[in-house]
Design an enzyme around this catalytic site. Structure first.
Site, short mmCIF file in Angstrom:
data_model
loop_
_atom_site.label_atom_id
_atom_site.label_comp_id
_atom_site.label_asym_id
_atom_site.label_seq_id
_atom_site.Cartn_x
_atom_site.Cartn_y
_atom_site.Cartn_z
N ASN A 193 0.81 -1.21 0.00
CA ASN A 193 0.00 0.00 0.00
C ASN A 193 0.85 1.27 0.00
O ASN A 193 0.35 2.37 -0.28
CB ASN A 193 -0.95 0.01 1.21
CG ASN A 193 -0.21 0.04 2.53
OD1 ASN A 193 0.41 -0.95 2.90
ND2 ASN A 193 -0.24 1.16 3.24
N GLY A 202 5.34 2.88 -0.11
CA GLY A 202 6.78 2.65 -0.16
C GLY A 202 7.24 1.70 -1.23
O GLY A 202 6.74 1.69 -2.36
N GLY A 237 6.92 -1.56 -1.57
CA GLY A 237 5.91 -2.50 -2.06
C GLY A 237 4.98 -1.86 -3.07
O GLY A 237 4.62 -2.49 -4.08
N TYR A 270 15.62 -5.43 14.43
CA TYR A 270 15.39 -5.27 12.98
C TYR A 270 16.50 -5.93 12.17
O TYR A 270 16.21 -6.71 11.25
CB TYR A 270 15.30 -3.78 12.63
CG TYR A 270 15.17 -3.53 11.15
CD1 TYR A 270 13.95 -3.67 10.50
CD2 TYR A 270 16.28 -3.13 10.39
CE1 TYR A 270 13.83 -3.45 9.14
CE2 TYR A 270 16.16 -2.91 9.03
CZ TYR A 270 14.94 -3.07 8.41
OH TYR A 270 14.83 -2.85 7.05
#
Length: 328
Positions: free
Chosen positions: A10, A12, A14, A182
């Site tokens: 939705n 960035g 992607g 991360y």
């Protein structure tokens, strides 16, 4: 016409990947994200920008194992062009304090690894070879690269999922702990990629499943301006959105989101990647990943522990769940 599922599409990276796939006119793109409303908005933007209408939004919350299973069930209930690509792109980074999902797992590990692990295993049986899986990792997984991020630390998957149970915690400062979670999750992405490749090859060698499905890891580079730094402080967010983009031409492996999105889409569409599997790409370049990422014992432990944590059953995957002999 083929189908590609892109997680976190939705916004960035992607979104740019989904748009690049849609532009070709040969792909039915599934925008998979946790917000149904944002997914629908992304679809409208892509249709308006490309003129292509073979695109839809589906709800997928990678922080919820139930949501992942619901996604796989709902996907199977509808007829679409053959599923030939899954792009595991969605990721989160939390630096303001440790959080846990509804399933009791540390959120960064759950979203960046566990959710995708379950999704891929559930969708393998629905893929139509030749097919490709691309797992988005990050150069931050490699301590040999100068990224400014703390080095990943992999001990056992169970500890990554439930760090409160660690008998020997690192006592990192809050921000450092979140960033290390991360980078370690990004190491897990590469370990998962290589282990999935080994298992697919083993299935193919025995004449079982797994034929003609490739899997590769992808490093999009540093992409200032994306939402990945949304949990950072005000000054850091300002630098991420407005300062670092200006420095992009002068710093290696710093890319615009659009450029990285096109490179990610090419991993799905470019014929030269058709028979390449078990590799790590920085943009379009095949480069070595970190030393730890090639550890087959570490990868097997991650796989088996992940399968146990998500309660993956033999009926839910075309791959055998027990460890296979792993050779790097």
């Amino acid at each position: 016409m083929n189908t590609a599922i892109v997680t976190g599409a939705n916004t960035g990276l992607g979104f740019e990947c989904a748009r690049a796939l849609a532009e070709t006119g040969y792909w039915h793109v599934v925008v998979a994200g946790r917000s149904a409303e944002k997914g629908r908005e992304a679809v409208k933007r892509i249709v308006a920008q490309t003129g292509q209408k073979e695109i839809e939004a589906m709800t997928l919350d990678l922080a919820s194992l139930e949501s992942v299973r619901n996604f796989a069930r709902d996907y199977a209930a509808e007829r679409r062009p053959p599923l030939r690509a899954i792009v595991c792109n969605a990721a989160t980074q939390i630096v303001t304090g440790r959080t846990f999902t509804e399933d009791g797992f540390e959120t960064t590990f759950a979203v960046n690894h566990l959710g995708h692990f379950l999704l891929v295993n559930l969708m393998l049986a629905q893929m139509s070879p030749p097919a490709r899986i691309v797992v988005v990792s990050s150069g931050t997984h490699d301590p040999a690269q100068t990224t400014g991020m703390p080095a990943p630390l992999y001990r056992r998957a169970r500890i990554l999922a439930r760090p409160d149970e660690d008998s020997k915690p690192l006592h990192d400062p809050q921000g450092t702990a979140g960033r290390r979670a991360y980078t370690t999750s990004k190491l897990c992405n590469v370990l998962f990629t290589y282990e999935l490749d080994r298992r697919l090859r083993a299935e193919k060698a025995t004449g079982q499943n797994g034929a003609s499905i490739t899997v590769n890891a992808f490093d999009p580079g540093l992409m200032p301006g994306t939402g990945l730094a949304r949990d950072y402080g005000r000054i850091a967010r300002f630098a991420w959105r407005f300062v670092l983009p200006v420095l992009r031409p002068f710093v290696p492996n710093v890319n615009s989101v659009a450029r990285s999105g096109r490179s990610l889409a090419s991993m799905v569409t470019d014929p030269r990647f058709e028979r390449i599997s078990g590799k790590y790409f920085q943009g379009a370049r095949d480069v070595p990943s970190s030393k730890d990422s090639y550890d087959p014992a570490m990868a097997a432990e991650l796989w088996e522990s992940s399968a146990a944590m998500v309660k993956l059953t033999p009926d839910e995957t075309i791959l055998r769940l027990r460890s296979t002999p792993s050779a790097a």
